[in-house]
Design a protein around this motif. Structure first.
Motif, PDB file in Angstrom:
ATOM      1  N   ASP A 235      -9.843 -10.123   1.435  1.00 13.27           N
ATOM      2  CA  ASP A 235     -11.100 -10.302   0.708  1.00 13.27           C
ATOM      3  C   ASP A 235     -11.894 -11.431   1.365  1.00 13.27           C
ATOM      4  N   GLY A 236     -13.126 -11.135   1.776  1.00 15.60           N
ATOM      5  CA  GLY A 236     -13.941 -12.137   2.448  1.00 15.60           C
ATOM      6  C   GLY A 236     -14.394 -13.270   1.563  1.00 15.60           C
ATOM      7  N   SER A 237     -14.217 -13.137   0.255  1.00 12.36           N
ATOM      8  CA  SER A 237     -14.652 -14.191  -0.660  1.00 12.36           C
ATOM      9  C   SER A 237     -13.596 -15.267  -0.859  1.00 12.36           C
ATOM     10  N   VAL A 238     -12.408 -15.079  -0.308  1.00 10.03           N
ATOM     11  CA  VAL A 238     -11.349 -16.074  -0.455  1.00 10.03           C
ATOM     12  C   VAL A 238     -11.118 -16.785   0.877  1.00 10.03           C
ATOM     13  N   ASP A 239     -10.512 -17.932   0.804  1.00 10.37           N
ATOM     14  CA  ASP A 239     -10.224 -18.700   2.007  1.00 10.37           C
ATOM     15  C   ASP A 239      -9.275 -17.929   2.922  1.00 10.37           C
ATOM     16  N   ARG A 240      -9.463 -18.121   4.219  1.00 14.48           N
ATOM     17  CA  ARG A 240      -8.633 -17.403   5.194  1.00 14.48           C
ATOM     18  C   ARG A 240      -7.148 -17.600   4.954  1.00 14.48           C
ATOM     19  N   SER A 241      -6.753 -18.796   4.565  1.00 15.93           N
ATOM     20  CA  SER A 241      -5.333 -19.098   4.390  1.00 15.93           C
ATOM     21  C   SER A 241      -4.791 -18.673   3.032  1.00 15.93           C
ATOM     22  N   THR A 247      -7.227  -6.948  -0.738  1.00 16.90           N
ATOM     23  CA  THR A 247      -8.235  -6.140  -1.426  1.00 16.90           C
ATOM     24  C   THR A 247      -8.165  -4.705  -0.933  1.00 16.90           C
ATOM     25  N   VAL A 248      -8.922  -3.820  -1.545  1.00 13.91           N
ATOM     26  CA  VAL A 248      -8.949  -2.421  -1.126  1.00 13.91           C
ATOM     27  C   VAL A 248      -9.331  -2.351   0.351  1.00 13.91           C
ATOM     28  N   ILE A 249      -8.564  -1.597   1.120  1.00 14.32           N
ATOM     29  CA  ILE A 249      -8.780  -1.518   2.559  1.00 14.32           C
ATOM     30  C   ILE A 249     -10.176  -0.964   2.865  1.00 14.32           C
ATOM     31  N   GLY A 250     -10.876  -1.643   3.776  1.00 13.61           N
ATOM     32  CA  GLY A 250     -12.220  -1.234   4.137  1.00 13.61           C
ATOM     33  C   GLY A 250     -13.293  -2.013   3.409  1.00 13.61           C
TER      34      GLY A 250
END
Length: 299
Positions: A235-241, A247-250
């Protein structure tokens, strides 16, 4: 990841035994001697892909037969299991579970399990029904590189036991093996100090990315050592680490078209969907959406 840690803790109480602290297009396959030829019905699309049952664990515990039948209708044709409470065959005999798979057009490729406990029996039962892998899913962060050195030795021994029973051993990574320890990257040590004839690896793309590494570089550095891959989006809304950020793929930020093509070109044969976090969607709904994405993915 929180759920996986709970899994490890619960496993002891539910009969599996706690894991000791030391302790990507995959088209239709045709056999040509001992070699597998990859054939795609539609060039550039995936024909074979699976799901890690941990993604729908609650449903499996409620009704494992109904859940498996539903997964087959979504388009999955491979299954990867896990071992907690009812074993990798869900209280059924290995041959009975194989029949369930066959009746639904599924191939029981592999299962996560505690490979430090009763491995000979597990390997014999898995080999009897034509499974390809038994996979150690988690060993936990270690205190020193000496601990990882002992693990490499253990993996070689476990790989030999699996080989004797006609299957393969593999280790599934989390982020901790990609974090520097005493000036070394443990994952690199494990790759370099395990016998390729005995030990394979399942590359969890999510965890490699979360640990700050580029999965493509690992696939290219160690061709044919990652025959299995976990397809799990971030999920792009969470920190990389963030550990719990799938999240749902895609709908996330990982470029699976590039990653899976690179994986295929470097020996990856099995592409296993996994999702562990659900926002405004049920696990089974997510599983169906993930299958649709996999079927439409162009590499």
């Amino acid at each position: 990841m929180k759920d996986r840690r709970k899994f490890l803790k619960l496993s002891a109480a539910m009969g599996m035994g706690a894991l000791l602290p030391l302790q990507f297009c995959s088209p239709k396959k045709e056999e040509q001697g001992s070699q597998e030829t990859l054939i795609s019905p539609a060039e550039g699309t995936l024909a074979s892909f699976g799901i890690q049952l941990w993604s729908v664990k609650e449903n499996m515990f409620e009704d494992h037969i109904g859940t498996i039948k539903s997964l087959a209708t979504y388009g999955y044709n491979q299954i990867e299991g896990f071992n907690i409470g009812k074993g990798i065959f869900w209280g059924m005999k290995n041959t009975e579970f194989k029949t369930l798979m066959d009746d639904n057009g599924l191939d029981f490729i592999s299962s996560h399990t505690n490979t430090f406990e009763d491995l000979e029996r597990q390997a014999a039962e898995a080999g009897e029904i034509g499974m390809k892998y038994l996979i150690n899913p988690y060993v936990g962060p270690q205190k020193s590189m000496d601990d990882f050195k002992r693990l490499a030795d253990d993996f070689n021994k476990q790989g030999e036991i699996c080989k004797q029973n006609g299957i393969r051993f593999a280790y599934h990574n989390h982020g901790y093996t990609f974090e520097e320890l005493e000036g070394q990257i443990p994952q690199e040590y494990l790759m370099d100090n395990t016998d390729p004839e005995l030990v394979d690896f399942e590359l969890d793309l999510y965890w490699v990315y979360s640990a700050g590494h580029d999965p493509l570089k690992w696939l290219e550095k160690y061709p044919n050592r990652f025959p299995l891959g976990h397809v799990k989006d971030k999920d792009g809304s969470v920190d990389r680490s963030e550990a719990d950020g799938s999240t749902v793929i895609g709908t996330g930020i990982l470029d699976f078209s590039t990653m899976l093509k690179n994986g295929r070109d470097n020996g990856m044969k099995y592409f296993i969907v996994e999702q562990e976090r659900y926002v405004d969607i049920s696990p089974m709904e997510a599983a169906e959406k993930n299958a649709s994405y996999m079927k439409s993915l162009i590499l």
